[in-house]
Design a protein around this motif. Structure first.
Motif, PDB file in Angstrom:
ATOM      1  N   GLU A  36       7.564   8.507  -4.319  1.00  0.00           N
ATOM      2  CA  GLU A  36       6.176   8.047  -4.193  1.00  0.00           C
ATOM      3  C   GLU A  36       5.198   9.166  -3.893  1.00  0.00           C
ATOM      4  O   GLU A  36       4.102   9.217  -4.459  1.00  0.00           O
ATOM      5  CB  GLU A  36       6.088   6.976  -3.106  1.00  0.00           C
ATOM      6  CG  GLU A  36       4.699   6.388  -2.956  1.00  0.00           C
ATOM      7  CD  GLU A  36       4.678   5.211  -1.991  1.00  0.00           C
ATOM      8  OE1 GLU A  36       3.572   4.698  -1.722  1.00  0.00           O
ATOM      9  OE2 GLU A  36       5.763   4.808  -1.507  1.00  0.00           O
ATOM     10  N   TYR A  37       5.570  10.089  -2.994  1.00  0.00           N
ATOM     11  CA  TYR A  37       4.611  11.091  -2.534  1.00  0.00           C
ATOM     12  C   TYR A  37       4.766  12.442  -3.232  1.00  0.00           C
ATOM     13  O   TYR A  37       3.819  13.214  -3.314  1.00  0.00           O
ATOM     14  CB  TYR A  37       4.723  11.279  -1.017  1.00  0.00           C
ATOM     15  CG  TYR A  37       4.303  10.048  -0.258  1.00  0.00           C
ATOM     16  CD1 TYR A  37       2.963   9.798   0.011  1.00  0.00           C
ATOM     17  CD2 TYR A  37       5.250   9.122   0.163  1.00  0.00           C
ATOM     18  CE1 TYR A  37       2.569   8.661   0.686  1.00  0.00           C
ATOM     19  CE2 TYR A  37       4.865   7.967   0.845  1.00  0.00           C
ATOM     20  CZ  TYR A  37       3.530   7.748   1.103  1.00  0.00           C
ATOM     21  OH  TYR A  37       3.134   6.610   1.766  1.00  0.00           O
ATOM     22  N   PRO A 154       7.305   4.927   8.322  1.00  0.00           N
ATOM     23  CA  PRO A 154       6.507   4.463   7.171  1.00  0.00           C
ATOM     24  C   PRO A 154       5.005   4.528   7.412  1.00  0.00           C
ATOM     25  O   PRO A 154       4.244   4.963   6.534  1.00  0.00           O
ATOM     26  CB  PRO A 154       6.987   3.019   6.992  1.00  0.00           C
ATOM     27  CG  PRO A 154       8.383   3.016   7.504  1.00  0.00           C
ATOM     28  CD  PRO A 154       8.344   3.943   8.682  1.00  0.00           C
ATOM     29  N   ARG A 158       2.348   7.017   5.436  1.00  0.00           N
ATOM     30  CA  ARG A 158       1.177   6.513   4.719  1.00  0.00           C
ATOM     31  C   ARG A 158      -0.103   7.213   5.170  1.00  0.00           C
ATOM     32  O   ARG A 158      -1.023   7.450   4.383  1.00  0.00           O
ATOM     33  CB  ARG A 158       1.047   4.999   4.902  1.00  0.00           C
ATOM     34  CG  ARG A 158       2.018   4.186   4.054  1.00  0.00           C
ATOM     35  CD  ARG A 158       1.632   2.723   4.034  1.00  0.00           C
ATOM     36  NE  ARG A 158       1.746   2.108   5.353  1.00  0.00           N
ATOM     37  CZ  ARG A 158       2.837   1.517   5.809  1.00  0.00           C
ATOM     38  NH1 ARG A 158       3.930   1.465   5.045  1.00  0.00           N
ATOM     39  NH2 ARG A 158       2.863   0.968   7.008  1.00  0.00           N
ATOM     40  N   GLN A 159      -0.168   7.559   6.463  1.00  0.00           N
ATOM     41  CA  GLN A 159      -1.380   8.184   6.997  1.00  0.00           C
ATOM     42  C   GLN A 159      -1.422   9.688   6.750  1.00  0.00           C
ATOM     43  O   GLN A 159      -2.477  10.246   6.444  1.00  0.00           O
ATOM     44  CB  GLN A 159      -1.476   7.917   8.499  1.00  0.00           C
ATOM     45  CG  GLN A 159      -1.757   6.467   8.862  1.00  0.00           C
ATOM     46  CD  GLN A 159      -1.855   6.266  10.370  1.00  0.00           C
ATOM     47  OE1 GLN A 159      -1.734   7.213  11.142  1.00  0.00           O
ATOM     48  NE2 GLN A 159      -2.059   5.030  10.776  1.00  0.00           N
ATOM     49  N   SER A 240       5.273  -4.914   1.392  1.00  0.00           N
ATOM     50  CA  SER A 240       5.760  -3.697   2.050  1.00  0.00           C
ATOM     51  C   SER A 240       5.985  -3.907   3.540  1.00  0.00           C
ATOM     52  O   SER A 240       6.910  -3.334   4.132  1.00  0.00           O
ATOM     53  CB  SER A 240       4.774  -2.553   1.824  1.00  0.00           C
ATOM     54  OG  SER A 240       3.493  -2.870   2.345  1.00  0.00           O
ATOM     55  N   GLN A 244       9.476  -3.203   5.509  1.00  0.00           N
ATOM     56  CA  GLN A 244       9.568  -2.369   6.703  1.00  0.00           C
ATOM     57  C   GLN A 244      10.207  -3.144   7.848  1.00  0.00           C
ATOM     58  O   GLN A 244      11.068  -2.614   8.567  1.00  0.00           O
ATOM     59  CB  GLN A 244       8.185  -1.871   7.122  1.00  0.00           C
ATOM     60  CG  GLN A 244       8.227  -0.971   8.361  1.00  0.00           C
ATOM     61  CD  GLN A 244       6.848  -0.454   8.745  1.00  0.00           C
ATOM     62  OE1 GLN A 244       5.887  -0.608   7.997  1.00  0.00           O
ATOM     63  NE2 GLN A 244       6.757   0.164   9.910  1.00  0.00           N
TER      64      GLN A 244
END
Length: 400
Positions: A36-37, A154, A158-159, A240, A244
């Motif tokens: 994803e990243y 998680p 995301r941040q 999501s 989690q």
């Protein structure tokens, strides 16, 4: 430093086991983050992690036969420090066409460090008074790490981005290096008996290789499916937040199998557990990869790692009795990571060719292989005169 059979050494071995098995605790985050990243394809993400795990296999295979000759504390400390440095560098290294090669090399070097430290950790566990019991207990630390990873990571990822994963890895193995420096146990090699020396000079019995094969099957099935669990959930359209929460619950569940395996040591046969574990893995994998219901997806995911931990604990105890020198169990990282290293790549290929549902059928095939190896091990054990040395509560307990 501490004596082998002491509370402080048991804690140190637990901490080192936790850090050394960080891939098992955080594999979905690791693979998911790379996809994803860092925008890697599933096969590329699988190959990246495979380089780390392959290095663990290589160094453990080299060190395990020499376990009785090593300075265990120095190997553990230096191995974890090397891995911490690599993870720290990776946390500031963006993946691009120009940087990917360096990124892959750092994964490989980190695997060498983790593998060396974990090999001496498992070898020392195998030389304690009750390896089965202690191995079950130290697996609780891995469950605790998984809870922390899936509860906190998680949101932070995301941040702050995917590099947070490697920062967390660096902190975990770095703390373990410091703890090992002061509390890692020592083994007095001068106290080895003549019978023990004879075993050290010979090769491991064939039955040990059968058990090693079952461990590889267990870890292969686990990593092949577990690497893509998060992606399967996203692909099915599950929220999501629910995914989690599922991982956090799974972390709490994974606190139990090591304890249960320790408590059930004298109630269950290792061979019976060896038959049952891979079969239950296959049933869970087929369910989670074919279900469109979140509940039928979440339940097998939550117990998937539990099955491997519980089964492996019995096999670890059995191996420590077959080869009490510590060499066989010192190769535990190699056994685990051969499966874990192959799993992401094999899983990625299956997903790219067949789809996520193909993972379940792949695990079913692996379960058949594990059952065959267990049957061969049972036959060898029943034909040998090892019964009195290997039983838990009666002469033929291990293969009844």
């Amino acid at each position: 430093m501490a004596k082998l059979n002491s509370g402080s050494s048991y804690v140190a071995l637990s901490v080192c086991h936790m850090a050394g098995t960080i891939d098992l605790a955080a594999l979905p985050l690791w693979i998911g983050g790379l996809i994803e990243y860092y925008h890697l394809t599933p096969p590329q993400a699988g190959m990246t992690v495979t380089l780390f795990l392959g290095s663990v296999v290589l160094i453990s295979s080299l060190l395990a036969p020499r376990f009785h000759q090593l300075k265990h504390r120095y190997v553990a400390v230096s191995g974890f420090l090397l891995a911490a440095l690599c993870f720290l560098i990776m946390s500031g290294l963006p993946v691009s066409d120009e940087r990917l090669a360096a990124f892959l090399i750092l994964h490989s070097v980190a695997g060498l460090g983790v593998g060396a430290a974990l090999s001496v950790t498992h070898g020392c566990i195998g030389r304690t008074k009750n390896p089965h019991h202690l191995f079950g207990i130290v697996n609780v630390s891995m469950g605790a790490l998984a809870i922390a990873m899936f509860a906190v990571m998680p949101g932070m990822v995301r941040q702050l981005g995917g590099q947070v994963i490697f920062t967390a890895f660096a902190i975990t193995v770095g703390i373990s290096a410091i703890y090992a420096l002061f509390f890692f146990p020592t083994i007095d090699h001068l106290s080895v008996t003549e019978k023990h020396k004879t075993r050290l000079s010979g090769s491991m019995p064939p039955v040990a290789w059968m058990i090693i094969g079952v461990v590889i099957c267990l870890t292969l099935s686990q990593s092949m499916v577990f690497s893509f669990v998060e992606r399967i959930g996203v692909n099915r359209g599950f929220e999501s937040s629910n995914i989690q929460a599922m991982f956090v619950i799974m972390g709490f569940i994974n606190l139990l199998p090591g304890i249960l395996a320790a408590l059930m040591q004298k109630r269950l046969s290792p061979i019976s557990v060896s038959f049952s574990g891979p079969v239950l893995q296959a049933l869970a994998a087929l369910t989670l990869t074919s279900s469109s219901s979140f509940l039928l997806f979440a339940i097998p995911v939550s117990v998937y790692v539990t099955l491997a931990i519980f089964t492996h604990t019995f096999l670890f105890g059995l191996l420590s009795k077959i080869d009490p020198s510590g060499r066989a169990v010192a190769a535990t990282p190699a056994m685990m990571m051969i499966g874990s290293a192959s799993g992401p790549v094999l899983g990625g290929l299956i997903v790219s060719v067949v789809g996520y549902h193909g993972l379940g059928w792949g695990v079913a095939v692996i379960a058949c292989v594990a059952s065959t190896l267990t049957f061969q091990a049972r036959t060898l054990l029943s034909q040998s005169n090892r019964s009195s040395a290997l039983t838990n509560t009666k002469e033929n307990f291990i293969y009844d």
